[in-house]
Enzyme design. Structure first.
Site, PDB file in Angstrom:
ATOM      1  CG  PHE A   1      33.575  18.994   6.208  1.00 37.77           C
ATOM      2  CD1 PHE A   1      34.508  17.945   6.435  1.00 37.77           C
ATOM      3  CD2 PHE A   1      34.237  20.150   5.509  1.00 37.77           C
ATOM      4  CE1 PHE A   1      35.947  17.945   6.162  1.00 37.77           C
ATOM      5  CE2 PHE A   1      35.297  20.247   5.266  1.00 37.77           C
ATOM      6  CZ  PHE A   1      36.337  19.265   5.405  1.00 37.77           C
ATOM      7  NE  ARG A   2      27.957  12.388   6.527  1.00 34.69           N
ATOM      8  CZ  ARG A   2      27.236  11.515   5.641  1.00 34.69           C
ATOM      9  NH1 ARG A   2      26.499  11.834   5.061  1.00 34.69           N
ATOM     10  NH2 ARG A   2      28.013  10.303   5.476  1.00 34.69           N
ATOM     11  CG  LEU A   3      28.887  21.533   6.819  1.00 27.97           C
ATOM     12  CD1 LEU A   3      29.768  22.616   7.000  1.00 27.97           C
ATOM     13  CD2 LEU A   3      27.686  21.709   7.990  1.00 27.97           C
TER      14      LEU A   3
END
Length: 205
Positions: A182-184
């Site tokens: 999740f682009r974390l």
């Protein structure tokens, strides 16, 4: 985190030495990247701040920095000499990783360039003489003709052209980026202090 991401053996959050971690990540890349795991984007700029970027190959890495070789009269060679600050970016898609490096540039000694040039393939040596890198070229035929002429000029050993040289980027910062869900992403930034020691911190993705 997947087993693939952990193969290095040094957890990103626990790493203390950026040189050791980079060496570990490079070994992983060599085991998984199909082509040129040592490829890196090299960003340079004019003294006025006009940037340019291209892919070059990392040829040596140690505690002193990142070494690469090029035509010193090319656009990048001219910019590196006029503005000795540059940035590198490695992207290993198979590993879901990036490494970004910023630092200062110094030109390598002639003996270093001689030693590397001597071990290049013959046609790469010939090409270094034939190509007036970054200058206008009328046609492919002109390049091929110049290459043939150089080969005839040097039927045996090919000496290093006087303008062909090496540069060393001494890092001020090295950032390690590991893709997250999740682009974390995980981003760990190492910064070199005035005493040569490395500080470490985490930054937002």
């Amino acid at each position: 985190m997947s087993e693939m991401h952990q193969r290095c053996g040094i957890p990103l959050a626990e790493a203390t030495d950026p040189h050791v971690l980079f060496d570990c990540w490079m070994k992983d890349a060599k085991a998984s990247e199909l082509n040129d795991p040592n490829a890196m984007s090299l960003a340079t700029a004019t003294p006025g701040g006009v940037p340019s970027v291209r892919i070059v190959l990392l040829k040596r890495f140690d505690a002193s920095g990142f070494a690469f070789y090029t035509n010193g009269e090319s656009r990048k060679g001219g910019e590196l000499r006029a503005n000795p600050h540059a940035a590198l970016c490695f992207h290993w898609k198979s590993r879901h990783r990036q490494v970004r490096v910023e630092g200062t540039i110094t030109e390598l000694p002639a003996a270093d360039a001689d030693a590397y040039f001597e071990h290049r393939p013959r046609m790469s040596q010939v090409g270094a003489w034939a190509s007036q890198q970054s200058r206008p070229l009328a046609s492919r035929e002109e390049l091929e003709s110049l290459t043939k002429q150089v080969g005839e000029r040097f039927p045996k050993e090919v000496p290093r052209p006087p303008y062909w040289t090496g540069f060393l980027l001494t890092p001020r910062t090295i950032e390690f980026w590991q893709e997250g869900d999740f682009r974390l992403h995980d981003r760990i930034l190492f910064t070199c202090g005035a005493d040569g020691s490395w500080g470490k911190g985490r930054i937002f993705p």
